[in-house]
Design a protein around this motif. Structure first.
Motif, PDB file in Angstrom:
ATOM      1  N   UNK A   1      29.035  82.183   5.089  1.00  0.00           N
ATOM      2  CA  UNK A   1      28.898  82.695   6.457  1.00  0.00           C
ATOM      3  C   UNK A   1      28.985  81.523   7.443  1.00  0.00           C
ATOM      4  N   UNK A   2      29.934  81.614   8.360  1.00  0.00           N
ATOM      5  CA  UNK A   2      30.100  80.501   9.293  1.00  0.00           C
ATOM      6  C   UNK A   2      29.314  80.738  10.579  1.00  0.00           C
ATOM      7  N   UNK A   3      28.908  79.618  11.156  1.00  0.00           N
ATOM      8  CA  UNK A   3      28.229  79.674  12.453  1.00  0.00           C
ATOM      9  C   UNK A   3      29.059  78.891  13.464  1.00  0.00           C
ATOM     10  N   UNK A   4      28.968  79.284  14.712  1.00  0.00           N
ATOM     11  CA  UNK A   4      29.638  78.527  15.765  1.00  0.00           C
ATOM     12  C   UNK A   4      28.700  77.413  16.244  1.00  0.00           C
ATOM     13  N   UNK A   5      29.224  76.215  16.259  1.00  0.00           N
ATOM     14  CA  UNK A   5      28.474  75.055  16.745  1.00  0.00           C
ATOM     15  C   UNK A   5      29.213  74.479  17.944  1.00  0.00           C
ATOM     16  N   UNK A   6      28.515  74.432  19.063  1.00  0.00           N
ATOM     17  CA  UNK A   6      29.087  73.828  20.276  1.00  0.00           C
ATOM     18  C   UNK A   6      28.489  72.438  20.450  1.00  0.00           C
ATOM     19  N   UNK A   7      29.342  71.439  20.526  1.00  0.00           N
ATOM     20  CA  UNK A   7      28.852  70.069  20.677  1.00  0.00           C
ATOM     21  C   UNK A   7      29.886  69.238  21.428  1.00  0.00           C
ATOM     22  N   UNK A   8      29.458  68.061  21.839  1.00  0.00           N
ATOM     23  CA  UNK A   8      30.373  67.147  22.518  1.00  0.00           C
ATOM     24  C   UNK A   8      30.655  65.974  21.585  1.00  0.00           C
ATOM     25  N   UNK A   9      31.945  65.683  21.371  1.00  0.00           N
ATOM     26  CA  UNK A   9      32.319  64.571  20.506  1.00  0.00           C
ATOM     27  C   UNK A   9      33.186  63.611  21.308  1.00  0.00           C
ATOM     28  N   UNK A  10      32.713  62.392  21.437  1.00  0.00           N
ATOM     29  CA  UNK A  10      33.437  61.360  22.204  1.00  0.00           C
ATOM     30  C   UNK A  10      33.826  61.865  23.597  1.00  0.00           C
ATOM     31  N   UNK A  11      32.902  62.588  24.199  1.00  0.00           N
ATOM     32  CA  UNK A  11      33.105  63.047  25.573  1.00  0.00           C
ATOM     33  C   UNK A  11      33.823  64.372  25.711  1.00  0.00           C
ATOM     34  N   UNK A  12      34.349  64.905  24.607  1.00  0.00           N
ATOM     35  CA  UNK A  12      35.098  66.160  24.683  1.00  0.00           C
ATOM     36  C   UNK A  12      34.288  67.311  24.077  1.00  0.00           C
ATOM     37  N   UNK A  13      34.283  68.479  24.749  1.00  0.00           N
ATOM     38  CA  UNK A  13      33.572  69.631  24.179  1.00  0.00           C
ATOM     39  C   UNK A  13      34.325  70.217  22.985  1.00  0.00           C
ATOM     40  N   UNK A  14      33.580  70.615  21.953  1.00  0.00           N
ATOM     41  CA  UNK A  14      34.174  71.257  20.770  1.00  0.00           C
ATOM     42  C   UNK A  14      33.343  72.483  20.427  1.00  0.00           C
ATOM     43  N   UNK A  15      34.029  73.513  19.959  1.00  0.00           N
ATOM     44  CA  UNK A  15      33.362  74.697  19.442  1.00  0.00           C
ATOM     45  C   UNK A  15      33.903  74.906  18.037  1.00  0.00           C
ATOM     46  N   UNK A  16      33.021  74.730  17.027  1.00  0.00           N
ATOM     47  CA  UNK A  16      33.481  74.702  15.639  1.00  0.00           C
ATOM     48  C   UNK A  16      32.814  75.805  14.838  1.00  0.00           C
ATOM     49  N   UNK A  17      33.566  76.447  13.973  1.00  0.00           N
ATOM     50  CA  UNK A  17      32.995  77.422  13.043  1.00  0.00           C
ATOM     51  C   UNK A  17      32.721  76.701  11.732  1.00  0.00           C
ATOM     52  N   UNK A  18      31.443  76.562  11.368  1.00  0.00           N
ATOM     53  CA  UNK A  18      31.099  75.766  10.182  1.00  0.00           C
ATOM     54  C   UNK A  18      30.131  76.537   9.279  1.00  0.00           C
ATOM     55  N   UNK A  19      30.241  76.261   7.968  1.00  0.00           N
ATOM     56  CA  UNK A  19      29.273  76.791   7.003  1.00  0.00           C
ATOM     57  C   UNK A  19      27.937  76.084   7.209  1.00  0.00           C
ATOM     58  N   UNK A  20      26.853  76.795   6.953  1.00  0.00           N
ATOM     59  CA  UNK A  20      25.521  76.229   7.181  1.00  0.00           C
ATOM     60  C   UNK A  20      25.215  75.001   6.349  1.00  0.00           C
ATOM     61  N   UNK A  21      25.873  74.857   5.190  1.00  0.00           N
ATOM     62  CA  UNK A  21      25.577  73.725   4.300  1.00  0.00           C
ATOM     63  C   UNK A  21      26.472  72.516   4.560  1.00  0.00           C
TER      64      UNK A  21
END
Ligand code: FES
Ligand code: FES
Length: 165
Positions: A1-21
């Motif tokens: 089950x993937x979760x959406x993670x919103x974060x900033x990497x090197x100044x750029x916004x990213x929205x990533x679908x990642x597995x919890x593990x």
């Protein structure tokens, strides 16, 4: 089950679908394509995977990507000032031959950047202590410590020039 993670990497916004593990390290390398951050031991022993999260160094192999939700991540790819201008630490590593196979170098650069941000004029002992969590199998460390000392002086000199300009 993937979760959406919103974060900033090197100044750029990213929205990533990642597995919890999934680790932050694997996510940076395999989902975002930032392969500068290296996987050495994958268990928190070598420091090759060091990134800066919200201003503090972190072993990205030990942090889950979902824990980075809403946070700011800096990787070695973000150090370079522009396509033409390297960070003073990168220049000093080249000058001093402080990188051989280069596997440890991104993690050491990130940790050294953090060290100099907190302590612009570190003693030799402080440099050694600051980098004590980063293992290098090639250089014997002397050239790395020389490069960090040299970069610290370069950064201080550049700041002094700016202040007098
Ligand atoms: S790969 Fe993370 S500490 Fe070694
Ligand atoms: S340069 Fe090879 S491990 Fe450090």
């Amino acid at each position: 089950m993937k979760q959406i993670v919103d974060l900033t990497i090197n100044g750029d916004p990213h929205s990533l679908a990642v597995e919890g593990h999934r680790s932050l390290l694997d996510t940076l390398r395999e989902e975002v394509g930032l392969t500068g951050t290296k996987k050495g031991c994958d268990v928190g022993d070598c420091g090759a995977c060091t990134v800066i999260v919200d201003g503090a160094p972190v072993n990205a192999c030990l942090m889950l990507a979902v824990e980075a939700q809403g946070r700011t991540v800096e990787t070695v790819e973000g150090m370079q000032r522009s396509m033409e201008i390297l960070h003073p630490l990168q220049e000093a590593f080249m000058r001093h031959g402080a990188s051989q196979c280069g596997f440890c170098t991104p993690g050491i650069l990130m940790m050294a950047q953090q060290l100099l941000a907190e302590n612009p004029d570190p003693s030799d002992a402080e440099i050694r202590f600051g980098l004590s969590g980063n293992i290098c199998r090639c250089t014997g460390y002397t050239k790395i410590f020389d490069a960090v000392r040299s970069a610290a002086a370069d950064i201080r000199n550049a700041r002094a020039l700016e202040e007098t300009a």
